[in-house]
Design an enzyme around this catalytic site. Structure first.
Site, PDB file in Angstrom:
ATOM      1  N   TYR A 126       0.825  -1.213   0.000  1.00  0.00           N
ATOM      2  CA  TYR A 126       0.000   0.000   0.000  1.00  0.00           C
ATOM      3  C   TYR A 126       0.856   1.259   0.000  1.00  0.00           C
ATOM      4  CZ  TYR A 126      -4.209  -2.737   0.965  1.00  0.00           C
ATOM      5  OH  TYR A 126      -5.254  -3.623   0.886  1.00  0.00           O
TER       6      TYR A 126
ATOM      7  N   ASP B 136      -3.249 -17.864   1.179  1.00  0.00           N
ATOM      8  CA  ASP B 136      -4.424 -18.397   0.469  1.00  0.00           C
ATOM      9  C   ASP B 136      -5.077 -19.518   1.284  1.00  0.00           C
ATOM     10  OD1 ASP B 136      -2.148 -19.939   0.016  1.00  0.00           O
ATOM     11  OD2 ASP B 136      -2.648 -20.412  -2.062  1.00  0.00           O
TER      12      ASP B 136
ATOM     13  N   ASP C 180     -11.577  -8.874   6.337  1.00  0.00           N
ATOM     14  CA  ASP C 180     -12.953  -8.813   5.816  1.00  0.00           C
ATOM     15  C   ASP C 180     -13.603 -10.195   5.865  1.00  0.00           C
ATOM     16  OD1 ASP C 180     -12.910  -6.081   5.253  1.00  0.00           O
ATOM     17  OD2 ASP C 180     -13.771  -6.326   3.254  1.00  0.00           O
TER      18      ASP C 180
HETATM   19  C1  IPM Z   1      -9.646  -1.065   5.572  1.00  0.00           C
HETATM   20  C2  IPM Z   1     -10.070  -0.401   4.305  1.00  0.00           C
HETATM   21  C3  IPM Z   1      -8.966   0.532   3.848  1.00  0.00           C
HETATM   22  C4  IPM Z   1      -7.738  -0.320   3.554  1.00  0.00           C
HETATM   23  C5  IPM Z   1      -9.300   1.413   2.659  1.00  0.00           C
HETATM   24  C6  IPM Z   1     -10.544   2.254   2.906  1.00  0.00           C
HETATM   25  C7  IPM Z   1      -8.143   2.285   2.249  1.00  0.00           C
HETATM   26  O1  IPM Z   1     -10.378  -1.367   3.352  1.00  0.00           O
HETATM   27  O2  IPM Z   1      -9.371  -0.347   6.558  1.00  0.00           O
HETATM   28  O3  IPM Z   1      -9.612  -2.294   5.622  1.00  0.00           O
HETATM   29  O4  IPM Z   1      -7.600  -0.846   2.436  1.00  0.00           O
HETATM   30  O5  IPM Z   1      -6.928  -0.473   4.434  1.00  0.00           O
HETATM   31 MG    MG Z   2     -10.428  -3.346   4.107  1.00  0.00          MG
END
Ligand code: IPM
Ligand code: MG
Length: 370
Positions: free
Chosen positions: A142, A226, A254
């Site tokens: 990132y 994975d 997530d």
């Molecule tokens: C998270 C979100 C963020 C990330 C985005 C909004 C930049 O998905 O906090 O998980 O990718 O870290």
């Molecule tokens: Mg996220």
């Protein structure tokens, strides 16, 4: 009386609605306890872009630097799809993480018994689930440079992101994971892709070294990212703490969140290095879910992740452990009483509004306080 300086950054979409519910809880604590909160508010994300042409201003960053903790809502939405890349709403969030050095992102995934049926997985797979994802938050792909799209001589374009980790970055996140494991079930699963990525090879090596040198009392295993994703939906209760890089942590958290029934339930903490003089860490607390522009402004949002983020703020930044437990217990009680917002109501269920859920949690807190 201890005074705590909080910066509230509601952001966009449902961020502003769920922050209203957090303020209810803070206002009540301010009227009651031996702790008091001093609040600052500012804009971040699309809201800041609309007002100032930046995803976060320097003035807001100064407030963030001065606060004991930041409580953050959510950013983003289709309205800002076409703004310049460095001014997009998410840039405000990434600047906060980077400039404050918030390298350790703690994302607990807890399945409340009352909600086991709201999960897309079968009840026996998720009931009692309690895992913690420790995501590295200020390094990796990132942030790595170069990060660009260049035009080649033949007119084609080439996009580059750079995945990059140093020993020190891996060591410090590994220590957070092992420290957390010691307060829980004492097991760490370190997740990377050492079979295809050099950063994975180094990650695995450094986590093993830290383990051997400082944490041999903690159980450690290594799992390819994975496979980790697959195991999370297959048999999630095998995990206690999962530690991983920024990208894998984004995805795995997530997945883990959804196991619990709804993204609307889960808080997170992002912590910096302890200050050598005071021992205090810079910290920001936010729900794992996003700004949900599709349901914004309608009173449909679930405020639980946001209020649980306040509980984490109390626990990890303010030394208000008892109060944090009160807030968490209030959330569990309200759910056990059958109260549901739309995201967790299930088909045909009776859903309450954001405001009703927030008020019900506050009443529970008041009841617990006696
Ligand atoms: C998270 C979100 C963020 C990330 C985005 C909004 C930049 O998905 O906090 O998980 O990718 O870290
Ligand atoms: Mg996220």
């Amino acid at each position: 009386m201890a005074t705590h300086k909080l910066l509230l950054l509601p952001g966009d979409g449902i961020g502003t609605e769920i922050m209203v519910e957090v303020k209810k809880v803070i206002d009540w604590f301010n009227s009651q306890s031996s702790h008091s909160f001093e609040l600052e508010n500012d804009l971040v994300g699309g809201a800041a872009y609309d007002a100032h042409g930046e995803a976060i201003t320097d003035a807001a960053m100064d407030l963030a630097q001065a606060a004991d903790a930041i409580v953050f809502g959510a950013v983003g939405g289709p309205k800002w799809d076409t703004v310049p890349y460095d001014k997009r709403p998410e840039a405000g969030l990434l600047r906060l993480r980077k400039d404050l050095g918030l390298f350790a992102n703690l994302r607990p995934a807890i399945c409340y018994p009352a909600l086991a049926d709201a999960s897309s997985l079968k009840r026996d797979i998720v009931e009692g689930l309690d895992i913690l994802i420790v995501r590295e938050l200020t390094g990796g792909v990132y942030f790595g440079e170069p990060k660009e799209i260049v035009t080649l001589e033949n007119g084609e374009k080439r996009a580059v992101d750079t995945q990059l980790y140093t020993t020190g970055e891996i060591e410090r996140i590994a220590r957070v994971a092992f420290d957390m494991a010691r307060t829980r079930s004492n097991k760490v699963s370190s997740s990377e892709k050492n079979n295809v990525m050099k950063s994975g090879v180094l990650w695995k090596q450094v986590v093993s070294d830290v383990h051997q040198a400082e944490y041999s009392d903690v159980e450690l295993d290594h799992i390819l990212a994975d496979n980790c994703g697959m195991q999370l939906v297959r048999r999630p209760k095998q995990f206690d703490v999962i530690v991983c890089d920024n990208l894998f942590g984004d995805m795995l958290s997530d997945v883990a969140a959804m196991l619990t029934g709804s993204l609307g339930m889960l808080p997170s903490a992002s912590l910096g290095e302890p200050d050598p003089a005071t021992g205090k860490r810079k910290a920001m607390y936010e729900p794992v879910h996003g700004s949900a522009p599709d349901i914004a402004g309608q009173g449909l949002a679930n405020p639980i992740a946001m209020i649980a983020s306040l509980a984490m703020t109390m626990r990890y930044s303010l030394g208000m452990v008892e109060e944090a437990t009160m807030v968490e217990t209030a959330i569990a009680n309200v759910l056990a009483d059958g109260l549901r917002t739309g995201d967790i109501a299930g088909a045909g269920g009776n859903a309450v509004s954001t405001d009703e859920m927030g008020s019900a949690i506050l009443s529970q807190i008041q009841k617990i306080a006696g």
